[in-house]
Design an enzyme around this catalytic site. Structure first.
Site, PDB file in Angstrom:
ATOM      1  N   GLY A  10       3.176 -40.301 -21.492  1.00  0.00           N
ATOM      2  CA  GLY A  10       3.549 -41.367 -22.908  1.00  0.00           C
ATOM      3  C   GLY A  10       3.610 -40.430 -24.163  1.00  0.00           C
ATOM      4  O   GLY A  10       3.050 -39.419 -24.287  1.00  0.00           O
TER       5      GLY A  10
ATOM      6  N   ARG B 199       2.306 -45.478 -31.025  1.00  0.00           N
ATOM      7  CA  ARG B 199       1.380 -46.099 -32.090  1.00  0.00           C
ATOM      8  C   ARG B 199       0.515 -44.974 -32.879  1.00  0.00           C
ATOM      9  O   ARG B 199       0.230 -45.379 -34.087  1.00  0.00           O
ATOM     10  CB  ARG B 199       0.646 -46.897 -31.448  1.00  0.00           C
ATOM     11  CG  ARG B 199       1.133 -48.341 -30.989  1.00  0.00           C
ATOM     12  CD  ARG B 199       0.238 -49.176 -29.804  1.00  0.00           C
ATOM     13  NE  ARG B 199       0.601 -48.320 -28.538  1.00  0.00           N
ATOM     14  CZ  ARG B 199      -0.120 -48.725 -27.461  1.00  0.00           C
ATOM     15  NH1 ARG B 199      -0.968 -49.864 -27.632  1.00  0.00           N
ATOM     16  NH2 ARG B 199       0.106 -48.348 -26.567  1.00  0.00           N
TER      17      ARG B 199
ATOM     18  N   ARG C  80     -17.028 -12.889 -40.166  1.00  0.00           N
ATOM     19  CA  ARG C  80     -15.938 -13.164 -39.246  1.00  0.00           C
ATOM     20  C   ARG C  80     -16.272 -12.174 -37.949  1.00  0.00           C
ATOM     21  O   ARG C  80     -17.229 -11.654 -37.640  1.00  0.00           O
ATOM     22  CB  ARG C  80     -14.692 -12.363 -39.931  1.00  0.00           C
ATOM     23  CG  ARG C  80     -14.499 -13.136 -41.051  1.00  0.00           C
ATOM     24  CD  ARG C  80     -13.500 -12.398 -42.224  1.00  0.00           C
ATOM     25  NE  ARG C  80     -12.450 -11.930 -41.652  1.00  0.00           N
ATOM     26  CZ  ARG C  80     -11.667 -10.733 -41.940  1.00  0.00           C
ATOM     27  NH1 ARG C  80     -11.869 -10.031 -42.950  1.00  0.00           N
ATOM     28  NH2 ARG C  80     -10.665 -10.293 -41.184  1.00  0.00           N
TER      29      ARG C  80
ATOM     30  N   TYR D  81      -8.757   0.030 -44.426  1.00  0.00           N
ATOM     31  CA  TYR D  81      -7.684  -0.128 -43.972  1.00  0.00           C
ATOM     32  C   TYR D  81      -6.818   0.641 -44.710  1.00  0.00           C
ATOM     33  O   TYR D  81      -6.922   0.563 -46.174  1.00  0.00           O
ATOM     34  CB  TYR D  81      -7.066  -1.726 -44.195  1.00  0.00           C
ATOM     35  CG  TYR D  81      -5.810  -2.239 -43.661  1.00  0.00           C
ATOM     36  CD1 TYR D  81      -5.141  -1.572 -42.503  1.00  0.00           C
ATOM     37  CD2 TYR D  81      -5.063  -2.839 -44.544  1.00  0.00           C
ATOM     38  CE1 TYR D  81      -3.994  -2.003 -42.022  1.00  0.00           C
ATOM     39  CE2 TYR D  81      -3.691  -3.041 -44.058  1.00  0.00           C
ATOM     40  CZ  TYR D  81      -3.132  -2.745 -42.904  1.00  0.00           C
ATOM     41  OH  TYR D  81      -2.145  -3.225 -42.476  1.00  0.00           O
TER      42      TYR D  81
ATOM     43  N   SER E 208     -24.713   0.300 -55.862  1.00  0.00           N
ATOM     44  CA  SER E 208     -23.724  -0.899 -56.249  1.00  0.00           C
ATOM     45  C   SER E 208     -22.420  -0.507 -56.670  1.00  0.00           C
ATOM     46  O   SER E 208     -22.319   0.382 -57.106  1.00  0.00           O
ATOM     47  CB  SER E 208     -24.477  -1.937 -57.633  1.00  0.00           C
ATOM     48  OG  SER E 208     -25.560  -2.539 -57.019  1.00  0.00           O
TER      49      SER E 208
ATOM     50  N   ALA F 133     -24.536   4.427 -57.728  1.00  0.00           N
ATOM     51  CA  ALA F 133     -23.779   3.351 -58.005  1.00  0.00           C
ATOM     52  C   ALA F 133     -22.409   3.539 -58.739  1.00  0.00           C
ATOM     53  O   ALA F 133     -22.398   4.921 -59.200  1.00  0.00           O
ATOM     54  CB  ALA F 133     -24.432   2.621 -59.049  1.00  0.00           C
TER      55      ALA F 133
HETATM   56  C1  UD1 Z   1      -2.305 -49.922 -20.758  1.00  0.00           C
HETATM   57  C2  UD1 Z   1      -2.316 -51.190 -19.706  1.00  0.00           C
HETATM   58  C3  UD1 Z   1      -3.347 -52.165 -20.265  1.00  0.00           C
HETATM   59  C4  UD1 Z   1      -4.644 -51.666 -20.502  1.00  0.00           C
HETATM   60  C5  UD1 Z   1      -4.703 -50.471 -21.444  1.00  0.00           C
HETATM   61  C6  UD1 Z   1      -6.115 -50.079 -21.275  1.00  0.00           C
HETATM   62  C7  UD1 Z   1      -0.070 -51.219 -18.784  1.00  0.00           C
HETATM   63  C8  UD1 Z   1       1.300 -51.822 -19.070  1.00  0.00           C
HETATM   64  N1  UD1 Z   1      -0.951 -51.670 -19.768  1.00  0.00           N
HETATM   65  O1  UD1 Z   1      -2.030 -50.315 -21.938  1.00  0.00           O
HETATM   66  O2  UD1 Z   1      -3.229 -53.367 -19.657  1.00  0.00           O
HETATM   67  O3  UD1 Z   1      -5.466 -52.596 -21.025  1.00  0.00           O
HETATM   68  O4  UD1 Z   1      -3.850 -49.411 -20.882  1.00  0.00           O
HETATM   69  O5  UD1 Z   1      -6.220 -48.566 -21.986  1.00  0.00           O
HETATM   70  O6  UD1 Z   1      -0.462 -50.197 -18.166  1.00  0.00           O
HETATM   71  N2  UD1 Z   1       2.086 -43.323 -19.672  1.00  0.00           N
HETATM   72  C9  UD1 Z   1       2.882 -42.510 -18.910  1.00  0.00           C
HETATM   73  N3  UD1 Z   1       4.133 -42.928 -18.825  1.00  0.00           N
HETATM   74  C10 UD1 Z   1       4.773 -43.936 -19.182  1.00  0.00           C
HETATM   75  C11 UD1 Z   1       3.967 -44.905 -20.166  1.00  0.00           C
HETATM   76  C12 UD1 Z   1       2.662 -44.202 -20.282  1.00  0.00           C
HETATM   77  O7  UD1 Z   1       2.388 -41.794 -18.397  1.00  0.00           O
HETATM   78  O8  UD1 Z   1       5.890 -44.243 -19.045  1.00  0.00           O
HETATM   79  C13 UD1 Z   1       0.599 -43.041 -19.746  1.00  0.00           C
HETATM   80  C14 UD1 Z   1       0.397 -42.794 -21.181  1.00  0.00           C
HETATM   81  O9  UD1 Z   1       0.477 -41.343 -21.519  1.00  0.00           O
HETATM   82  C15 UD1 Z   1      -1.066 -43.141 -21.294  1.00  0.00           C
HETATM   83  C16 UD1 Z   1      -1.314 -44.116 -20.305  1.00  0.00           C
HETATM   84  O10 UD1 Z   1      -0.240 -44.140 -19.234  1.00  0.00           O
HETATM   85  O11 UD1 Z   1      -2.079 -42.077 -21.123  1.00  0.00           O
HETATM   86  C17 UD1 Z   1      -1.492 -45.487 -20.875  1.00  0.00           C
HETATM   87  O12 UD1 Z   1      -0.190 -45.971 -21.586  1.00  0.00           O
HETATM   88  P1  UD1 Z   1      -0.145 -46.574 -22.736  1.00  0.00           P
HETATM   89  O13 UD1 Z   1       1.048 -46.820 -23.280  1.00  0.00           O
HETATM   90  O14 UD1 Z   1      -1.290 -46.071 -23.771  1.00  0.00           O
HETATM   91  O15 UD1 Z   1      -0.795 -48.185 -22.350  1.00  0.00           O
HETATM   92  P2  UD1 Z   1      -1.471 -49.349 -23.226  1.00  0.00           P
HETATM   93  O16 UD1 Z   1      -0.468 -50.137 -23.899  1.00  0.00           O
HETATM   94  O17 UD1 Z   1      -2.786 -48.896 -23.676  1.00  0.00           O
HETATM   95 CA    CA Z   2      -3.509 -46.866 -24.045  1.00  0.00          CA
END
Ligand code: UD1
Ligand code: CA
Length: 476
Positions: free
Chosen positions: A23, A27, A348, A402, A420, A438
């Protein structure tokens, strides 16, 4: 029962872990992919992979990557995790559809969310135990947090009924369903057979036009399969990081857990909420950490040390009885027993500060080895240098390491005294028990026991000031 059948029964079902990490993290409002945001000093996804790695029964760990897939792969390369590509991110259900081929050889999968980093291995272990015992097609890890806002809710025929009818996403909740406080953690165990049988029946008729994995609950339930749920003992462990505010809250939780672990083992941390301590840091008992200290990476600190405020120590090893005064920055360095650093010193990488040595106010070292009891107390730069035991480096001494192209070494023996404001033009060697006057600029080696003075002779003209004033009077 035949021997073979007996074996079959005892062998554990084949399990794979699948981490959804494709994902975008809309947000978060950042360019960085969500699962690479850091809590507790490392990416969200690294936490989840590390926890999955603790599950003895898991034969393989897969990460579903998509958004900035290359960056994500790179960040967790070397963990042994296998990657599945979800080219377009069309929802969590679609993510698992992309994993169809990879998971088809397993009996069960454990699905984790890449943005739920605090999940504990024993919670997952317990989920798998319940999943097996229930013989469920899907077992959902749920929780009852104080504030369920934003999470999918668990729908049951009646509150005390063990099986689950459906998971409803926040946006689709009816007013009555809003009062349900049991949430979906985004972590599930699936029996692969029924999952694959119904996976393509998911529809994307919802607020986001996405294929929700959560809809598998209603699909499987509707098909007469068992959908079970297991409540996590600690709701805080299943919190997700969807916004920066949630992310820093999780970070604070991890830091607090680390500080608590150290305090329980005899380390005093004053105002722990102001300190940033990475999970791998080790500190021995009777050491005192003052407010606003950062201990990062693989830092190890011995017993009876005191780390005063505003110091940042990363990947360092400190012995016992070390005093780090306020405002120091230490990186990739070692400090032996009884040494004193700061205030405002900068060690460092490659600095090795010997036993009882002092590195004081506004001193910078780099690849510098200070012997036992050596002192550089004020305003120096010691780079690519070796300073023998008991040698005193005066205020403002500079190693000129250097030449514009290459770095060169400065070697100073034991029990020497560098006056110093001297500049030591490397490569250069100063023997044992030598003295440097010094203000010297030293360009040639100084043998043991010698005095070297490298400055122009002082000229003193007595009465010069009065004569000058008289001249000025005449000119008026
Ligand atoms: C999801 C759940 C929700 C739950 C919450 C808990 C769904 C529809 N909803 O919501 O019920 O309460 O998690 O944290 O699943 N991801 C992919 N491919 C995609 C979309 C998302 O790999 O196409 C991955 C994201 O990177 C993430 C995970 O799935 O790591 C969850 O996706 P996210 O969009 O965060 O779901 P939530 O809205 O939190
Ligand atoms: Ca999530």
């Amino acid at each position: 029962m035949s021997k073979e059948a007996g074996k079959q029964k005892r062998s554990t079902p084949k399990l794979a872990v699948v981490i959804m990490a494709a994902g975008k993290g809309t947000r978060l409002k950042t360019r960085r992919p969500k699962v690479l945001h850091e809590v507790g000093g490392k990416p969200l996804l690294s936490h989840v992979i590390a926890t999955a790695g603790k599950l003895a029964d898991a034969e393989n760990i897969y990460a579903i990557v998509g958004h900035h897939a290359e960056r994500v792969r790179e960040a967790v390369a070397g963990t042994g995790v296998r990657f599945i590509e979800q080219k377009e991110q069309r929802g969590t259900g679609h993510a698992i559809q992309c994993a169809r081929e990879a998971i088809s050889g397993y009996e069960h999968i454990l699905v984790l969310s890449g943005d739920v980093p605090l999940i504990q291995a024993d919670t997952l272990q317990h989920l798998m135990t319940v999943h097996s015992a229930e013989g469920a097609a899907m077992t959902i890890l749920t929780a009852v947090p104080d504030d369920p806002t934003g999470y999918g809710r668990i729908i049951r025929r009646s509150p005390d009924f063990s099986e689950v009818d459906a998971i409803i996403e926040e946006k689709a909740l009816t007013p009555a369903q809003r009062s349900i406080r049991e949430i979906n953690s985004g972590i599930y165990a699936f029996k692969v057979g029924p999952l694959l049988k119904y996976l393509d029946k998911l529809k994307n008729v919802n607020a986001h036009g996405e294929f929700y994995l959560t809809d598998m609950a209603a699909l499987l339930h509707g098909a007469g399969e068992k959908v079970a749920a297991q409540k996590a003992a600690e709701a805080a462990d299943v919190l997700g990081a969807n916004t920066i505010a949630e992310l820093v809250l999780l970070d604070a939780r991890i830091r607090a857990a680390t500080a608590n672990r150290l305090m329980a083992a005899g380390v005093t941390i004053f105002r722990p909420e102001t300190c940033v301590i990475d999970a791998e840091v080790q500190v021995d008992p009777d050491t005192i950490i003052e407010p606003f200290v950062q201990l990062l990476g693989a830092t190890r600190i011995g017993t009876d040390c005191r780390i005063r405020s505003y110091s940042v120590i990363e990947n360092c090893a400190l012995g016992k009885n070390v005093l780090v005064l306020p405002g120091c920055v230490l990186g990739e360095s070692t400090v032996a027993d009884g040494a004193r650093i700061g205030p405002f010193a900068h060690l460092r990488p490659g600095s090795e500060i010997g036993q009882d040595a002092h590195v004081g106010n506004f001193v910078e070292t780099k690849k510098a080895k200070l012997g036992k009891g050596a002192k550089a107390n004020h305003l120096s730069y010691l780079g690519d240098a070796e300073v023998g035991a008991g040698t005193n480096i005066g205020a403002g001494v500079i190693t000129c390491n250097y030449d514009g192209e290459k770095k060169h070494l400065t070697r100073i023996g034991q029990g020497s005294f560098v006056g110093s404001d001297s500049t030591l033009v490397a490569p250069i060697e100063i023997g044992d028990g030598a003295y440097i006057g010094a203000g010297s600029c030293i360009t040639r080696n100084v043998p043991s026991g010698a005095l070297a003075v490298g400055r122009s002779r002082q000229v003193t003209k007595e009465g010069w000031a009065a004569a000058r004033r008289a001249r000025k009077e005449e000119q008026k």
